[in-house]
Design an enzyme around this catalytic site. Structure first.
Site, PDB file in Angstrom:
ATOM      1  N   ARG A 242       0.789  -1.258  -0.091  1.00 50.45           N
ATOM      2  CA  ARG A 242       0.005  -0.137   0.070  1.00 50.45           C
ATOM      3  C   ARG A 242       0.900   1.468  -0.121  1.00 50.45           C
ATOM      4  O   ARG A 242       1.818   1.202   0.579  1.00 50.45           O
ATOM      5  CB  ARG A 242      -0.819   0.062   1.179  1.00 50.45           C
ATOM      6  CG  ARG A 242      -2.203  -0.862   1.173  1.00 50.45           C
ATOM      7  CD  ARG A 242      -3.206  -0.210   0.203  1.00 50.45           C
ATOM      8  NE  ARG A 242      -4.283  -1.187   0.035  1.00 50.45           N
ATOM      9  CZ  ARG A 242      -4.434  -2.211  -0.816  1.00 50.45           C
ATOM     10  NH1 ARG A 242      -3.466  -2.472  -1.605  1.00 50.45           N
ATOM     11  NH2 ARG A 242      -5.624  -2.755  -0.953  1.00 50.45           N
ATOM     12  N   GLU A 271      -1.483   8.322  -4.067  1.00 55.31           N
ATOM     13  CA  GLU A 271      -2.024   7.910  -5.203  1.00 55.31           C
ATOM     14  C   GLU A 271      -3.652   8.409  -5.624  1.00 55.31           C
ATOM     15  O   GLU A 271      -4.440   8.515  -4.783  1.00 55.31           O
ATOM     16  CB  GLU A 271      -1.685   6.388  -5.606  1.00 55.31           C
ATOM     17  CG  GLU A 271      -2.661   5.555  -4.766  1.00 55.31           C
ATOM     18  CD  GLU A 271      -2.388   4.230  -4.970  1.00 55.31           C
ATOM     19  OE1 GLU A 271      -3.182   3.191  -5.125  1.00 55.31           O
ATOM     20  OE2 GLU A 271      -1.032   3.751  -4.834  1.00 55.31           O
ATOM     21  N   HIS A 289      -0.617   0.794  -9.675  1.00 54.54           N
ATOM     22  CA  HIS A 289      -1.296   0.046  -8.877  1.00 54.54           C
ATOM     23  C   HIS A 289      -1.916  -1.012  -9.692  1.00 54.54           C
ATOM     24  O   HIS A 289      -3.186  -1.292  -9.637  1.00 54.54           O
ATOM     25  CB  HIS A 289      -2.390   0.684  -8.074  1.00 54.54           C
ATOM     26  CG  HIS A 289      -2.862   0.129  -6.839  1.00 54.54           C
ATOM     27  ND1 HIS A 289      -2.995   0.714  -5.598  1.00 54.54           N
ATOM     28  CD2 HIS A 289      -3.086  -1.219  -6.448  1.00 54.54           C
ATOM     29  CE1 HIS A 289      -3.505   0.217  -4.513  1.00 54.54           C
ATOM     30  NE2 HIS A 289      -3.472  -0.992  -5.081  1.00 54.54           N
TER      31      HIS A 289
END
Length: 337
Positions: A242, A271, A289
Site C-alpha cells: 500500500r 495515489e 497499482h
C-alpha cells in the site's frame, strides 16, 4: 409488484458479473472510471441498499451520515484502508473485501517489478524507444544491472502474498528471510524455505526487499529514511502493498544519492498522485497499482465482491452468510433483531 433492492457499482465491471447482480437487484453501474468526491459518494449511497466500491472510494462517517438504507459495502480489493470499519459497523453496514483470490497474481507481479528494477529494463527500453541505440557506440558496461539468482530475498509481511513470493524464490536459488508480526507455522516456513529474523536484521542482510504488509497507522512509513539507511546501497526495494508504507520522499532521496540501487513500486502515498522526485528517476520502476490486474484475478475479485453483496442482502444459496465479511458483528446484530 415486488421492488428490487438497489445496488450501486462505483466502477465498470465485467458484463457477466453485473448480470449476476441484476438477477436479484436493480443495478446502477458506472460505465467509466471516475474518482468520486465525498459528496458524490454520500449521494449515491443514500439511494441504494448495497454498493460495490473500489480502493479509491473513501467510505467514512461523513459519507454515511444520515444514511439509514445502506446495508452492505463490498470492497474490490484485499486491502480496505478506504473503509472506516468503525463507522460502517456503527451504521449497521456490512463491509467485505476480496482476499486470497489475488494472492498469486500479486506475487507474480512483485517478481516482475523485482526483475525489471534489478536489470534496468525500464530505463533501457526508454533509451531504445528514443532511438539512441543506432550509432551510440554502446560500451560493454552500459545497462549492467544486478543478478537476482543466488541473492538474499527479504519479505516484510508474510501473509499469503508474501508466502507466494517466497515460494517462487526457490527457482532463483535465493535465501529467503522474512519479518512478520508473528512467526509462521513450521510447516509453512519449510514450504517457503524462509527464516524469521528481526526487522533490523532483515534490512541489513537483504539484496531484495519486498513489502507486502497491510496499511495501518502503525505501518505508515514503516520504510522511511532511518530504515533505508540500514539497507545495502546495492539493494532493491519493491512495494506491492500500500502507498504510505514507504516514505516516498525519503526513498527518492536514497535512490538519487545512490544509497539504494533501485526500486519497483506499484503503490504510492497519495495515489494517483506520484511524488515528482520519483518520476524523475531512471532507477525507479513505476506502475499504476496494477499488481492484481490480470483478467482471471480481476474477474475472481469481482465475483467475490458480488457473492458478498448477494449473500449480505439475503439472496442466493449463501443468504445471510457472505463469504468474506470484515465486520461480522453486524450480521450477528441483525440475527438478534
Amino acid at each position: 409488484m415486488t421492488v428490487k433492492p438497489k445496488v450501486w457499482v462505483s466502477r465498470p465491471l465485467f458484463p457477466d458479473v453485473l448480470a449476476r447482480l441484476a438477477e436479484h437487484f436493480d443495478v446502477d453501474a458506472e460505465a467509466v472510471e471516475h474518482r468520486h468526491s465525498a459528496d458524490e459518494l454520500k449521494r449515491k449511497l443514500a439511494g441504494v441498499d448495497a454498493a460495490v466500491v473500489g480502493l479509491g472510494d473513501r467510505i467514512d462517517a461523513a459519507v454515511l451520515e444520515g444514511n439509514t438504507r445502506l446495508k452492505a459495502v463490498a470492497n474490490l480489493g484485499v486491502g480496505y484502508n478506504n473503509l472506516d470499519l468503525e463507522a460502517l459497523t456503527r451504521h449497521g453496514v456490512l463491509a467485505s473485501n476480496t482476499p486470497d483470490v489475488l494472492s498469486e497474481s500479486v506475487a507474480d507481479f512483485a517478481w516482475a517489478l523485482m526483475l525489471t528494477a534489478a536489470r534496468r529494463v525500464g530505463a533501457a527500453e526508454r533509451w531504445l524507444r528514443a532511438g539512441q541505440w543506432p550509432g551510440s557506440n554502446m560500451r560493454f558496461d552500459d545497462w549492467m544491472g544486478l543478478d537476482v539468482h543466488g541473492r538474499t530475498l527479504g519479505i516484510l509481511g508474510m501473509g499469503r502474498i508474501g508466502q507466494g513470493i517466497a515460494r517462487r524464490a526457490a527457482g532463483f536459488d535465493m535465501k529467503v528471510l522474512y519479518h512478520n508480526r508473528s512467526r509462521l507455522p513450521e510447516m509453512v516456513e519449510r514450504e517457503c524455505k524462509a527464516t524469521l529474523v528481526g526487522k533490523a536484521e532483515l534490512l541489513r542482510q537483504v539484496d531484495f526487499l519486498v513489502l507486502v504488509l497491510p496499511f495501518t497507522p502503525e505501518n505508515r512509513h514503516a520504510i522511511g529514511a532511518p530504515e533505508l539507511a540500514q539497507m545495502k546501497s546495492s539493494a532493491v526495494l519493491v512495494n506491492v502493498a500500500r502507498g504510505g508504507i514507504v516514505d516516498d520522499a525519503a526513498l527518492a532521496v536514497a535512490l538519487r544519492e545512490g544509497r539504494l540501487a533501485a526500486a519497483g513500486l506499484d503503490v504510492f502515498e497519495g495515489e494517483p498522485q506520484v511524488h515528482p522526485d520519483l518520476l524523475a528517476l531512471d532507477n525507479a520502476v513505476l506502475s499504476p497499482h496494477i499488481a492484481s490486474a490480470s483478467e482471471e484475478t480481476r474477474r475472481a475479485m469481482a465475483n467475490l465482491a458480488v457473492d458478498n453483496v448477494i449473500a449480505a442482502l439475503g439472496f442466493g444459496e449463501a443468504a445471510g452468510k457472505p463469504p468474506t465479511p470484515l465486520n461480522p458483528a453486524v450480521l450477528a446484530h441483525r440475527s438478534v433483531h
